[in-house]
Scaffold this active site. Structure first.
Site, PDB file in Angstrom:
ATOM      1  N   GLU A 147       5.644   0.258   3.011  1.00  0.00           N
ATOM      2  CA  GLU A 147       6.806   1.108   3.250  1.00  0.00           C
ATOM      3  C   GLU A 147       6.482   1.917   4.506  1.00  0.00           C
ATOM      4  OE1 GLU A 147       9.300   4.910   1.545  1.00  0.00           O
ATOM      5  OE2 GLU A 147       7.124   4.805   1.525  1.00  0.00           O
TER       6      GLU A 147
ATOM      7  N   ASP B 223       3.033   3.051  -0.455  1.00  0.00           N
ATOM      8  CA  ASP B 223       3.955   4.159  -0.203  1.00  0.00           C
ATOM      9  C   ASP B 223       3.538   4.927   1.050  1.00  0.00           C
ATOM     10  OD1 ASP B 223       6.120   5.952  -1.237  1.00  0.00           O
ATOM     11  OD2 ASP B 223       4.474   7.400  -1.315  1.00  0.00           O
TER      12      ASP B 223
END
Length: 564
Positions: free
Chosen positions: A285, A224
């Protein structure tokens, strides 16, 4: 009709390596646990619910599932505010439930990727609580980004950075003696303080987190905010425009993102991941400028990074072609696979996004209460999906897209949970996170036996339920099943003969050749005739709900063709 040069081909040795490394051409299904399946009737999905539905994923034809965070968390940001990286939140189950899920997935031939959140923790994390209790300059404070404020009495934030969730990126703490104290950085919500990656202890801690989940059988990590951990030296102010607002040029990112130090973290993690059997992996990401992509992936950095340019591409030949050509060339330069995605838990579902007017990049109109054309959006979404699944590399699906689920717009404000809604009043991301419909005529559409659902499901979900679409010719679910089966059978995800774009097609038609398969996408508003060279080709799968007349391609549809 002529073929354009195909500079995007990869070597035979690359193809051989791709067969050994499953992640290079895998189809990965993102599971958002709180909205997937509820096993205990409390209205929130959980790990046993996911385990019970694993046969559905196997039958869909995916290779792996990625689990959004299920760790201990106060859930201020749907689990992306982690209080304990090595335990399961009781809302979702137990560590034993996680072990069972991983074991059952492996028994069904499915890999399991877990989410890793290294940019920030929850403010409930024991280390942040220790930092609050400790004095400025202490080792406890040094685990996070604490700074003295500006102004005569430190009453102003250390710099002018703003949060991704709107408002300032700094919060001032009250010290143990009751006086106003230092400020801590939170690029996201106030309850998500940023780790200090200049501290070796933070590096050591996350190496332990990696090993913890790899030891339990996890096959990889989705990282993330993978471009965010390392901040620029000195934490300088961001540039502002004439109106005094932070100025971010088009195609660039805020000053606190995409700093080269993050690359060293991946070079540190890669040997750990590669030391485990089974070709474990990392996918990033990283919302970064396109030209920076090769720096993040390769043999020493991460294995893959999402191609968000494809997700953001507007409907049309030129934009979609560019979103394929450029990332393929960039990834190929470092012998990494391109990673395709059209939806996830952070963006408007593409079945709605494609229903907006073409001047919207990817659905900003929703924030202005503009209603997308549902039928048009779904038709284009199905066509874009067929294009994506024919491309070489990995493909990531977001739960419910195989059912054609739309964005849910009319969630009452008091039920919304996204912190971006609470901080700025925008609709936020809850509309793509509504629990899935499994059974058309069951309570909560089969999501929960009690009829409970943490977000309300609209009536339009009923006909889209998995049981209502299963076996129904022309349904979105059956199109996905057919395309995924063919993708596997024909090896379309492998580099193979590369990608060749077809020239000389009717206006508005994008053509891609992948070995023996030709993919055509009609982005125009009119039905077009297939080129004579393809008029007699075998139709493998089409995106239209009904078969197209022979030799024709209707507007906003795609088709896979195989010539004899």
């Amino acid at each position: 009709m002529t073929l354009a040069p195909a500079p995007l081909e990869q070597s035979a040795s690359s193809e051989q390596a791709a067969r050994a490394e499953w992640w290079r051409d895998a189809v990965v299904y993102q599971v958002y646990p709180r909205s997937f399946a509820d096993s205990d009737g409390d209205g929130m999905g959980d790990l046993p619910g996911v385990t019970a539905r694993l046969p559905y994923l196997r039958d869909l034809g995916v290779d792996a599932l990625w689990l959004s965070p299920f760790y201990t968390s106060p859930q201020n940001d749907a689990g992306y505010d982690v209080a304990d990286y090595t335990d399961v939140d009781p809302r979702f189950g137990t560590l034993a439930d996680a072990d069972t899920l991983i074991g059952q997935a492996h028994a069904l031939g499915l890999k399991v990727i877990v989410d890793l959140v290294p940019n920030h923790s929850s403010s409930d994390h024991v280390l942040f609580q220790q930092a609050l209790a400790a004095a400025p300059g202490s080792p406890e404070r040094d685990m996070y980004v604490f700074r003295e404020g500006r102004g005569e009495h430190g009453e102003l934030p250390p710099n002018n950075w703003t949060s991704i969730f709107h408002g300032p990126a700094w919060t001032r703490v009250t010290e143990a003696d009751g006086t106003p104290g230092q400020w801590y950085l939170h690029i996201f919500d106030t309850t998500q303080p940023d780790w200090n990656w200049e501290n070796p202890a933070v590096h050591e801690m996350f190496q332990g987190v990696l090993r913890f989940w790899l030891d339990r059988g996890a096959d990889g990590f989705r990282v993330d905010v993978a471009h965010g951990m390392v901040k620029p030296e000195g934490l300088p102010d961001a540039t502002v425009n004439a109106e005094g607002l932070i100025d971010i040029p088009e195609g660039e990112v805020p000053v606190y993102f995409d700093n080269d130090g993050v690359l060293d973290i991946y070079r540190e993690w890669r040997p750990i991941v590669d030391s485990y059997e089974g070709d474990r992996m990392m996918v990033l990401e990283a919302w970064i400028p396109e030209h920076r992509l090769p720096l993040y992936i390769g043999r020493e950095e991460a294995h893959q990074s999402f191609n968000f340019g494809f997700l953001q591409a507007r409907w049309g030949v030129e934009t979609m072609r560019a979103a394929i050509e450029k990332p393929l060339a960039l990834a190929d330069a470092v012998d990494a696979p391109t990673t395709w995605v059209l939806s996830n838990h952070d963006v408007i579902r593409h079945a709605s996004r494609y229903g907006f007017a073409p001047d919207h990049a990817f659905g900003e109109g929703l924030a202005r209460d503009e209603v997308p054309d549902a039928a048009l959006g779904l038709a284009r979404a199905r066509a874009a999906t067929l294009l994506m699944l024919a491309l070489p590399g990995a493909a990531y699906l977001y739960q419910g897209e195989e059912l054609g689920l739309p964005e849910v717009r009319d969630i009452p404000d008091e039920l919304r949970e996204d912190p971006s809604h609470h901080r700025a009043g925008v609709p936020g991301r809850d509309g793509c996170r509504v629990p899935l419909p499994w059974e058309q005529h069951a309570p909560a559409f089969g999501f929960s036996a009690t009829g409970e659902s943490w977000l309300p499901q609209p009536a339009e979900f009923g006909p889209l339920a998995a049981d209502a679409q299963s076996g129904r010719e022309g349904s979105t679910l059956e199109m996905y099943r057919r395309a995924l089966a063919l993708r596997s059978e024909l090896g379309l995800g492998r580099p193979g003969e590369g990608v060749a774009f077809l020239e000389g097609l009717p206006a508005g038609v994008l053509g891609v050749r992948r070995g023996e398969v030709t993919v055509l996408v009609n982005t125009s508003e009119e039905t077009v005739a297939l080129p004579s060279a393809l008029a007699g080709a075998e139709v493998l799968v089409g995106s239209g709900e009904r078969p197209a007349p022979a030799g024709e391609l209707p507007a906003d549809t795609a088709v896979w063709l195989r010539t004899a």
